[in-house]
Design an enzyme around this catalytic site. Structure first.
Site, mmCIF file in Angstrom:
data_model
loop_
_atom_site.group_PDB
_atom_site.id
_atom_site.type_symbol
_atom_site.label_atom_id
_atom_site.label_comp_id
_atom_site.label_asym_id
_atom_site.label_seq_id
_atom_site.Cartn_x
_atom_site.Cartn_y
_atom_site.Cartn_z
ATOM 1 N N HIS A 79 0.852 -1.190 0.000
ATOM 2 C CA HIS A 79 0.000 0.000 0.000
ATOM 3 C C HIS A 79 0.886 1.238 0.000
ATOM 4 O O HIS A 79 1.937 1.243 0.636
ATOM 5 C CB HIS A 79 -0.911 0.014 1.243
ATOM 6 C CG HIS A 79 -2.059 0.939 1.087
ATOM 7 N ND1 HIS A 79 -1.968 2.280 1.346
ATOM 8 C CD2 HIS A 79 -3.325 0.716 0.650
ATOM 9 C CE1 HIS A 79 -3.131 2.845 1.093
ATOM 10 N NE2 HIS A 79 -3.968 1.923 0.663
ATOM 11 N N ASP A 98 -7.935 -5.373 -0.055
ATOM 12 C CA ASP A 98 -8.428 -6.264 -1.103
ATOM 13 C C ASP A 98 -8.078 -7.736 -0.865
ATOM 14 O O ASP A 98 -8.571 -8.609 -1.569
ATOM 15 C CB ASP A 98 -7.841 -5.843 -2.463
ATOM 16 C CG ASP A 98 -8.376 -4.485 -2.884
ATOM 17 O OD1 ASP A 98 -9.581 -4.264 -2.735
ATOM 18 O OD2 ASP A 98 -7.583 -3.652 -3.351
#
Ligand code: ACO
Length: 434
Positions: free
Chosen positions: A306, A363
């Site tokens: 991320h 996700d």
């Protein structure tokens, strides 16, 4: 500590103010940089660039903190309510019981699509990606509600926000029904947000879908955990489009397109494809991780890494727990959950991932939850979009309300040819030059 930064360029020096956010984030305010020095900054991917000041969401990527309007997201876990979070993000405070009821009633009242819009679905091939339909239909909404183009007052904005949040789930469900050749199911006037969505997805004209409260809570949690994430790719897109004073629907349609990519919301589909590939025996988890580390392979461990989180993504932790609880509650045994856990275990012990601070993101587990509920893989990113919509709306409105708002228009460093002459067509060689 100094409240200004000094830039020394050759013999000249320039001072720029330091701004500080409420949580201590510091920024050098370079608004006058080019005018003073003739220079611009270069920051591809904007990893070091603040595009705005915002009071909506706070993230501390080092400590794995995510707060909506100051409230830690963990506090929404016990009684997950997406509609409450949507209100909070958009209007800046938790709704009173009256505000909540009025908003929930608006969402129910606005759920129908104009019958004219229904015909648009027929024009799409069955195989059309639902994200393409979603973006096109959100844009098309502006044709049916032109009265909502001018949103200068808060009441009209509230109506527009409710319309959009309500109708996105009808559009999403119709896109799914169309792809399966199933009849469209109209929204039910007595069902709340999530049960109504599941009704439009899964009811038949002769049999109404009954919403299991466990599923309702899981979907509420999945949606609210996606609801905002400050200046991510899709939200920045919404702000960028909105900065030209494009209407709310057009701006959010652009947000859907940005979300679609596999490095952003599309990663939830890519994660499932990766897990299925491993499950079908094409590769073992160990081999997949090896491949993800090999730069020549172009493979990434999807659902990992991320831009902001560098210790853990709190959303991923919460979703991992939900997956753990929900599957046994539904009596689902999904081998992909074991594979995901194994991949996580391997990656979290591997120096490649540890050194680069790559952890599971939102996700990584969301797809396993959605799959257990019966949402097909090609609808995963659509679910993300439904969840993210309140965030997009909140940012669009915050920007519209900011005085002195400027059109978003970055600069560039030009690296192309210097001035050159046009060669007549007849005198050009194969590559278009003389
Ligand atoms: N698998 C393998 N290597 C990775 C991964 C991954 N998932 N993510 C990052 N890396 C490596 C990069 O190759 C790079 O290595 P290097 O320093 O040796 O060149 C390093 O880690 C830094 O990666 P960047 O791509 O520069 O990091 P950035 O912040 O630009 O990208 C992103 C973040 C896009 C999320 C990235 O981690 C990624 O592609 N992850 C997989 C896709 C994914 O899950 N996306 C969803 C993100 S969350 C969301 O949008 C909802």
């Amino acid at each position: 500590m100094s409240d200004a930064a000094t830039l020394i360029l050759g013999d000249a020096s320039y001072r720029f103010p330091i701004l500080e956010g409420t949580e201590g984030e510091r920024a050098i305010d370079i608004r006058t940089l080019r005018a003073k020095s003739g220079c611009i900054t270069l920051d591809p991917g904007y990893a070091n660039t603040g595009s705005c000041e915002s009071a909506i969401t706070f993230i501390d990527g080092e400590r794995g903190i995510l707060r909506y309007r100051g409230i830690p997201i963990e506090q929404f876990e016990q009684a997950p309510n997406f509609v409450e979070v949507a209100w909070l993000l958009i209007f800046g405070h938790l709704p009173s019981p009256q505000e909540y009821e009025a908003f929930a009633a608006d969402l129910t009242a606005c759920a129908n699509l104009d019958e004219g819009m229904k015909h648009h679905f027929e024009g799409f091939p069955r195989s059309a990606p639902p994200m393409a339909i979603l973006s096109a239909m959100i844009n098309a909404l502006s044709c049916f509600h032109p009265e909502l183009f001018e949103l200068e007052d808060a009441d009209r904005f509230r109506v527009a926000a409710a319309r959009l949040i309500s109708k996105i789930r009808t559009i999403a469900a119709y896109a799914y029904r169309h792809s399966r050749g199933l009849p469209y199911i109209y929204p039910h006037p007595e069902l709340r947000y999530v049960p109504n969505f599941l009704h439009m997805m899964f009811s038949q004209p002769y049999a109404q879908h009954v919403c299991d409260p466990v599923v309702r809570d899981a979907v509420n949690l999945v949606l609210l955990l996606h609801a905002d994430h400050e200046q991510n790719c899709s939200t920045s897109t919404v702000r960028m489009v909105g900065s030209s004073q494009a209407n709310l629907f057009a701006s959010c349609a652009a947000g859907v397109c940005a979300l679609w990519g596999p490095l952003h919301g599309g990663a939830n589909v890519a994660v499932l494809e990766m897990l299925e590939q491993i499950h079908h025996g094409h590769l073992s988890p160990e081999e997949y991780v090896r491949l993800a580390k090999d730069k020549d392979s172009k493979v990434r461990l999807m659902g990992f890494g991320h831009r902001v989180y560098k210790s853990f993504d709190p959303r991923a932790r919460m979703l991992a727990n939900v997956a753990e609880r929900l599957l046994p509650q539904l009596g689902v045994r999904d081998p992909l959950l074991q594979i995901a856990r194994r991949l996580e275990e391997i990656a979290l012990e591997d120096p490649y991932f540890v050194e680069r601070k790559l952890y599971p993101n939102v996700d990584f587990y969301s797809g396993i939850i959605l799959r257990a509920i019966g949402i097909p893989t090609n609808m995963f990113t659509v679910m993300f979009a439904i969840g993210r919509l309140p965030g997009w709306i909140a940012h669009w409105w915050e920007q519209a309300q900011t005085s002195g708002n400027k059109i978003a228009r970055p600069r560039q460093i030009y690296v192309g040819p210097l001035e050159t002459d046009r060669v007549p067509l007849s005198e050009r060689g194969e590559l278009g030059t003389a």
